[in-house]
Design an enzyme around this catalytic site. Structure first.
Site, PDB file in Angstrom:
ATOM      1  N   SER A 151      14.884   9.345  -9.089  1.00  0.00           N
ATOM      2  CA  SER A 151      14.728   7.920  -8.344  1.00  0.00           C
ATOM      3  C   SER A 151      13.738   7.226  -8.163  1.00  0.00           C
ATOM      4  CB  SER A 151      15.412   8.569  -6.702  1.00  0.00           C
ATOM      5  OG  SER A 151      16.074   7.505  -6.096  1.00  0.00           O
ATOM      6  N   GLU A 168      20.040   5.252 -14.835  1.00  0.00           N
ATOM      7  CA  GLU A 168      21.009   5.678 -13.745  1.00  0.00           C
ATOM      8  C   GLU A 168      20.477   5.081 -12.636  1.00  0.00           C
ATOM      9  OE1 GLU A 168      20.546   8.014 -10.881  1.00  0.00           O
ATOM     10  OE2 GLU A 168      18.412   7.469 -11.022  1.00  0.00           O
ATOM     11  N   HIS A 170      21.803  10.353  -9.636  1.00  0.00           N
ATOM     12  CA  HIS A 170      22.375  10.413  -8.439  1.00  0.00           C
ATOM     13  C   HIS A 170      23.937  10.625  -8.545  1.00  0.00           C
ATOM     14  CE1 HIS A 170      18.613   7.832  -7.753  1.00  0.00           C
ATOM     15  NE2 HIS A 170      18.735   8.074  -6.380  1.00  0.00           N
TER      16      HIS A 170
END
Length: 303
Positions: free
Chosen positions: A111, A206, A273
């Site tokens: 992230s 992503e 995620h």
């Protein structure tokens, strides 16, 4: 130069936990720490890990110092991140790349931590690991392939693997190291001294909670910045809660933007995620086969 590989983890060693980005929930952090201890590791929390500066985990200089301290310390075998959010990029001006380079060790996160994964690889020449975090997936309990890839890789037991992606958009074959991470985070490096270097690399992307028009805007930004011109291949991971209304979604965007790409493009890899978050080493040699839709790790990412 080939990136330095950290030593594999051994049960009984100490893992340092840092919060480089968003403020951390104490209950979730404690749950994740207990999982690590039950797995046979000592755990030390970074000084000030529960500090708060609004949505940030304290002041950026203090966060940077905590991370650098853990790299310098010989009794810390690995560094796991507590969570993402925002804030990793604020730390970079305060980190000493030369000092960190002398102490390669396992570093895991994803992230917002994508910033650090790529910085450590580019500036410190260190293999890093895109994967589950302590107050997130680890706290909830790793299961199935996520647990297999996480512990198997970091303990040095899973040295090679092959993954299949459900969709192939462009054929071709590439052998290269992987870089990348969360799309919306990677884009924020453009135009900064910490800009991601993608030439000759397999780029992994992503994200979560982004509408299709925002994904298209960010991919277009990467393309116009020249970051998609010289890559060896492109892998799309989980794009969770990213579908909008209408008939123009992620699939149509990829088809249009990459219809003439001279490199392999695959999508749907279970990393990021999503329900599964398979550990991916950045800086280790991989092959990407667009004909079979497979991504293979060719070498152990550990020394």
């Amino acid at each position: 130069m080939e990136p330095m590989k950290p030593l594999p983890l051994r049960r009984g060693e100490k893992i340092g936990v840092v919060a480089p980005s968003g403020s951390v929930n104490e209950g979730q952090l404690c749950a994740g720490v207990e999982v690590l201890r039950q797995a046979g590791f000592g755990v030390e929390l970074a000084q000030g890990i529960l500090d708060r500066k609004g949505y940030l985990a304290g002041k950026q200089k203090k966060r940077a110092q905590a991370l650098e301290d853990f790299f310098r310390r010989e009794d810390i075998a690995a560094i796991f991140c507590a969570r993402g959010g925002f804030g990793s990029i604020q730390m970079l001006p305060f980190l000493d790349a030369e000092a960190i380079r002398l102490h390669p060790k396992v570093f895991v996160g994803y992230s917002d931590v994508s910033i650090l994964l790529n910085w450590l690889l580019q500036k410190c020449g260190m293999v890093t690991f895109h994967g589950p975090m302590v107050a997130m997936e680890i706290a909830r309990g790793l299961k199935g392939r996520s647990a297999e890839f996480f512990w198997g890789t970091l303990l040095g037991e899973k040295r090679k693997w092959q993954l299949q992606a459900p969709e192939t958009f462009r054929p071709g074959f590439a052998e290269a190291e992987m870089v990348g991470g969360c799309l919306s985070i990677v884009v924020t490096t453009l135009g900064t001294p910490y800009e991601i270097k993608t030439a000759g690399k397999i780029l992994f992307l992503e994200d979560i909670g982004e509408r299709p028009y925002r994904i298209e805007r960010m991919l277009t930004h990467l393309k116009m910045a020249g970051k998609l011109e010289e890559i060896a291949g492109l892998v799309f991971g989980s794009f969770t809660n990213c579908e909008g209304e209408g008939d123009r979604g992620l699939r149509e965007i990829i088809q249009e933007l990459f219809r003439d790409a001279p490199y392999p493009v695959i999508a749907g890899l279970e990393a990021g995620h999503g329900e599964e978050n398979l550990l991916l080493p950045f800086g280790a040699k991989m092959t990407l086969d667009g004909k079979t839709g497979s991504l293979s790790l060719l070498e152990s990412p550990l020394a």
